[in-house]
Design an enzyme around this catalytic site. Sequence first.
Site, PDB file in Angstrom:
ATOM      1  N   ARG A  71       0.836  -1.208   0.000  1.00 43.71           N
ATOM      2  CA  ARG A  71       0.000   0.000   0.000  1.00 43.71           C
ATOM      3  C   ARG A  71       0.870   1.257   0.000  1.00 43.71           C
ATOM      4  O   ARG A  71       1.005   1.924  -1.009  1.00 43.71           O
ATOM      5  CB  ARG A  71      -0.958  -0.018   1.210  1.00 43.71           C
ATOM      6  CG  ARG A  71      -2.112   0.985   1.128  1.00 43.71           C
ATOM      7  CD  ARG A  71      -1.748   2.417   1.447  1.00 43.71           C
ATOM      8  NE  ARG A  71      -1.300   2.606   2.819  1.00 43.71           N
ATOM      9  CZ  ARG A  71      -0.854   3.780   3.285  1.00 43.71           C
ATOM     10  NH1 ARG A  71      -0.774   4.837   2.478  1.00 43.71           N
ATOM     11  NH2 ARG A  71      -0.452   3.907   4.539  1.00 43.71           N
ATOM     12  N   CYS A 130       5.615   9.599   0.218  1.00 44.58           N
ATOM     13  CA  CYS A 130       4.285  10.192   0.366  1.00 44.58           C
ATOM     14  C   CYS A 130       4.053  11.139  -0.799  1.00 44.58           C
ATOM     15  O   CYS A 130       4.807  12.091  -0.977  1.00 44.58           O
ATOM     16  CB  CYS A 130       4.145  10.939   1.686  1.00 44.58           C
ATOM     17  SG  CYS A 130       2.538  11.735   1.890  1.00 44.58           S
TER      18      CYS A 130
END
Length: 300
Positions: free
Chosen positions: A15, A238
């Site tokens: 993920r 991120c």
Amino acid sequence: MELPQSVEIIEVGPRDGLQNESNFVPTQVKNEFIIALWRAGFKEMEITSFVSPKWVPQMKDAAEVMRVSGDHQGTIVLTPNKRGIDAALASGAKAVAVFIGVSSSFNQKNINKTTEEALDGLLPHIRSLKEDGIFVRACISTAFHCPYEGEIAPADTLALCRVLSDAGVDELSVADTIGKATPKESFSLFTLLKKELPEVLMAAHFHDTRKMALANIYASLCAGITRFDASAGGLGGCPFAPGASGNAATEDVVYMLHRMGIDTGVDLNLLNEAIRIVEPHVSRELDSWYYQSYKEEQSS
């Protein structure tokens, strides 16, 4: 120095690791990767995100990934909003992760809301999920530093964690989103959080931007943390935090812990074999020390 006998590694490569990839990793490869990671011994894993394909196209196959690889007690999926929550529950998810940053600037860049506005929207979802018996993991971004606001006061991180704990979340995953924390900061913050929120399940999530992830994990161990997020191959970052490079590489974390006599339940050889499945499909070299050593040994 008192260290734990065992540590739980929450594998986040499928993920958090793949969401920031420039390449779309084929669904079949993702599923092979995830299944191989389960075989390596992980008990908990973030396997996908139910997010808008417009913003995170790498996760557009979340439902199919859940159908093939999500039949495991430790499966966790990320859900950013009500639409994502509904889709995750429809896929059979029993554990979801929600996220929020301590920094309002980070939240505004990410979801176009301040921290207070994000909380107002998030808390009702948490309560609803708990009423339905769903395990809720709250991922706390920018707990140490923010790419827009700089250093974050520990009191602000504690305040956000307290609100989420009071709302009923089952776990807090506290993140050094841009990899700027030092071991001293890590020890200090987690000592504070463990003291003030002793009953809350807590994990530490470190990025290796400045090559301090392992040192920060050690400092957090000394503060009493026994749960750590890590990403196979050091994949990740991120997409909403400039400067956030990959996560702590799971294989390096496991190697360090095993050398220290701390059990993880993870088989390093099987973990490296799992990484080999996904490596040809990602956009950058997987340069963790342990994985490179493993490949050199295999080729000799």
